[in-house]
Design an enzyme around this catalytic site. Structure first.
Site, PDB file in Angstrom:
ATOM      1  N   VAL A  65       0.969  -1.107  -0.069  1.00 58.46           N
ATOM      2  CA  VAL A  65      -0.013   0.102   0.114  1.00 58.46           C
ATOM      3  C   VAL A  65       0.775   1.198   0.125  1.00 58.46           C
ATOM      4  O   VAL A  65       1.711   1.541   0.881  1.00 58.46           O
ATOM      5  CB  VAL A  65      -1.105   0.160   1.247  1.00 58.46           C
ATOM      6  CG1 VAL A  65      -1.757   1.174   1.145  1.00 58.46           C
ATOM      7  CG2 VAL A  65      -1.892  -1.175   1.274  1.00 58.46           C
ATOM      8  N   ALA A 110       4.494   4.126   2.710  1.00 59.51           N
ATOM      9  CA  ALA A 110       4.168   2.963   2.241  1.00 59.51           C
ATOM     10  C   ALA A 110       4.252   1.847   3.273  1.00 59.51           C
ATOM     11  O   ALA A 110       4.831   2.094   4.123  1.00 59.51           O
ATOM     12  CB  ALA A 110       4.929   2.695   0.812  1.00 59.51           C
ATOM     13  N   LYS A 111       3.567   0.649   2.932  1.00 67.33           N
ATOM     14  CA  LYS A 111       3.872  -0.647   3.913  1.00 67.33           C
ATOM     15  C   LYS A 111       3.606  -1.793   2.832  1.00 67.33           C
ATOM     16  O   LYS A 111       2.689  -1.862   2.007  1.00 67.33           O
ATOM     17  CB  LYS A 111       3.071  -0.641   4.874  1.00 67.33           C
ATOM     18  CG  LYS A 111       3.491  -1.611   5.955  1.00 67.33           C
ATOM     19  CD  LYS A 111       4.570  -0.785   6.828  1.00 67.33           C
ATOM     20  CE  LYS A 111       5.254  -1.722   7.942  1.00 67.33           C
ATOM     21  NZ  LYS A 111       6.207  -0.954   8.732  1.00 67.33           N
ATOM     22  N   GLY A 112       4.400  -2.838   3.076  1.00 68.38           N
ATOM     23  CA  GLY A 112       4.087  -4.151   2.248  1.00 68.38           C
ATOM     24  C   GLY A 112       3.882  -5.480   3.618  1.00 68.38           C
ATOM     25  O   GLY A 112       4.408  -5.121   4.663  1.00 68.38           O
ATOM     26  N   ASP A 151      10.704  -5.304   8.527  1.00 69.73           N
ATOM     27  CA  ASP A 151       9.730  -5.010   9.549  1.00 69.73           C
ATOM     28  C   ASP A 151       9.464  -6.369  10.153  1.00 69.73           C
ATOM     29  O   ASP A 151      10.417  -7.535   9.639  1.00 69.73           O
ATOM     30  CB  ASP A 151       8.370  -4.446   8.807  1.00 69.73           C
ATOM     31  CG  ASP A 151       7.728  -4.043   9.808  1.00 69.73           C
ATOM     32  OD1 ASP A 151       7.766  -3.058  10.520  1.00 69.73           O
ATOM     33  OD2 ASP A 151       6.569  -4.527  10.093  1.00 69.73           O
TER      34      ASP A 151
END
Ligand code: NAD
Length: 463
Positions: A65, A110-112, A151
């Site tokens: 995202v 953003a992050k995944g 992460d």
């Protein structure tokens, strides 16, 4: 003890929205514009087929995202966990937007994540998931587009696979496509410790404002991964008394202070926190309720809820994890006079040093490489002049200690400290403007939203 909370309270994106709305209302922003700021730019779902070691084919689900790309490329970790949901990744992506703005670095958010359990996968299976996930995102990742980092459940090795997959496709080694890489691939010294070091700097600033001493602070840390273990080590070395720690397997308590060097040795060998002699065994969640001055949740989101907040005894909560306290719990704790150092500020050390790593990768030169020897020579000349004027002599040890040019790690740590100290002062100033009626979390949101809104003022809304 299981954490029970209303289902809605645990929706992390919803929680973020409540926090955003509070801050946005203080800024008096247009409702439509608030909607733009709150909403992600892009959400991508990826289906990842993998031939498992036993020959069976499994399809994993992954997300990326991109919340905001207004102030720069997207920035945010990739999470491998069985609990990954799109709601969570969406919330974490927006948190990254606010976080980067709070510490004033030129990234968006953003992050995944991939729904998988890294503990149950072989190295080959993990590599296959990572490479296929990266290949599917090729058009959206890149040093000037979106720059992932580690992460939960991912590490330097996973970042190396992301970098290699991207590089193979674009036909050139592209170090700046990810941060948190191994040093040998352009990673930054100080990155591994950065989030924990940022926590220490933030706690120090809070104590300074409150007029309290480190040595009088009893600290409990939940989670003993990258962030929790480094925070424990650095806070102990700085003089804080660590009285409780935990990981997913259980916790330890010693009101007189845990022997941290022994604990680190024990965890290295046993691969878990429980079992250190000289400490009482407590449940993984029970550490949250121990008697202490500072509680650092450094594990997962939604650990402190409306239901268990009344049992928290700490006077300061340092949110090292993302979203460990629900909004309902935070309100209860605020009413009780508990100071929450919010995640959008407190754990920003990692992304700050990621920014330094990215700058180094783009410029292809390590910080300190050009000036270290020059600085050393200048200090030696200065010390020589002092010796001449005073007629006294420095020992060789004094000479080499004082006349030391800054290394990459020195410069990274210095840049991190400057960033964390400046950002904290900005939050305090914003809270003062609002007559101390707002929390530091709302101050952080106001700070971030204001900076992003200022960018939009010049850019307008495309087209
Ligand atoms: P990690 O995977 O290295 O460690 C997580 C730790 O939490 C492990 O020790 C695990 O055993 C423990 N844990 C899990 N469930 C627990 C429970 N119920 N009770 C106690 N301990 C539990 O992850 P990390 O990189 O240290 O990240 C931790 C948190 O910090 C996450 O929320 C992450 O998003 C956030 N964060 C990490 C960074 C970073 O640089 N790594 C930066 C900013 C924020």
């Amino acid at each position: 003890m299981a954490i029970i909370a209303a289902e809605k309270e645990l929706l992390v994106y919803e929680n973020m929205g409540v926090r955003f709305d509070r801050a946005a209302s203080k800024l008096g922003l247009d409702k439509g514009f608030q909607h733009v700021l709150r909403t992600p730019t892009k959400e991508i779902t990826i289906y990842i087929p993998v031939v498992m070691d036993n020959g069976a084919i499994e399809v994993f689900v992954g997300y990326r995202v991109q919340h905001s790309l207004v102030r720069g490329p997207g920035k945010g970790g990739i999470r491998f966990s069985p609990d990954v949901t799109l709601d969570e990744i969406r919330a974490l992506a927006s948190w990254m937007t606010w976080k980067c703005a709070v510490v004033n670095i030129p990234f968006g958010g953003a992050k995944g994540g991939v729904i998988c359990d890294p503990e149950k996968l072989s190295r080959r299976e993990l590599e296959a998931i990572t490479r296929r996930y990266t290949a599917e995102l090729l058009a959206d990742l890149g040093p000037e587009r979106d720059v992932p980092a580690p992460d939960l459940g991912t590490d330097e090795q996973v970042m190396a696979w992301v970098m290699d997959t991207y590089s193979m496709h674009v036909r050139q080694a592209t170090t700046a496509v990810v941060t948190g890489k191994p040093i040998e691939l352009g990673g930054s010294r100080g990155r591994r410790e950065a989030t924990g070091r940022g926590c220490l700097i933030a706690c120090d600033r809070a104590l300074r404002k409150l007029g309290r001493k480190r040595t009088q602070q009893h600290v409990v840390i939940q989670g003993f991964g990258n962030v929790g273990s480094v925070t424990t080590k650095l806070m102990h070395e700085a003089g804080y008394k660590i009285v409780g720690v935990s990981d997913v397997h259980g916790g330890l308590y010693n009101p007189k202070g845990i022997d941290v060097p022994k604990l680190l040795e024990h965890v290295q060998q046993a691969q878990q926190v429980p079992g250190l002699a000289g400490c009482d065994a407590v449940g993984a969640d029970e550490v949250l309720y121990l008697e202490c001055d500072i509680l650092v949740p450094a594990a997962l989101e939604n650990q402190i809820t409306e239901e268990n907040a009344p049992r928290i005894k700490a006077k300061i909560i340092g949110e090292a994890a993302n979203g460990p306290t629900t909004q309902e719990a935070a309100d209860l704790l605020f009413q009780r006079g508990c100071l929450i150092l919010p995640d959008t500020y407190l754990n920003a050390g990692g992304v700050t040093v990621s920014y330094f790593e990215w700058v180094k990768n783009l410029s292809h030169v390590r910080f300190g490489r050009m000036e270290k020897r020059f600085e050393q020579g200048a200090y030696l000349r200065l010390l020589g002049a002092v010796e001449k004027v005073t007629g006294k002599h420095f020992t060789d040890a004094e000479m080499s200690e004082i006349a030391r040019g800054a290394s990459e790690e020195d410069l990274v740590n210095s840049g991190l400290e400057e960033t964390m100290v400046t950002a904290y002062q900005q939050l305090i100033d914003i809270r003062e403007v609002h007559q101390r009626e707002i929390t530091l979390r709302t101050a952080a949101f106001i700070n971030a939203i204001d900076k992003i809104a200022a960018s939009y003022e010049h850019l307008g809304i495309f087209p």
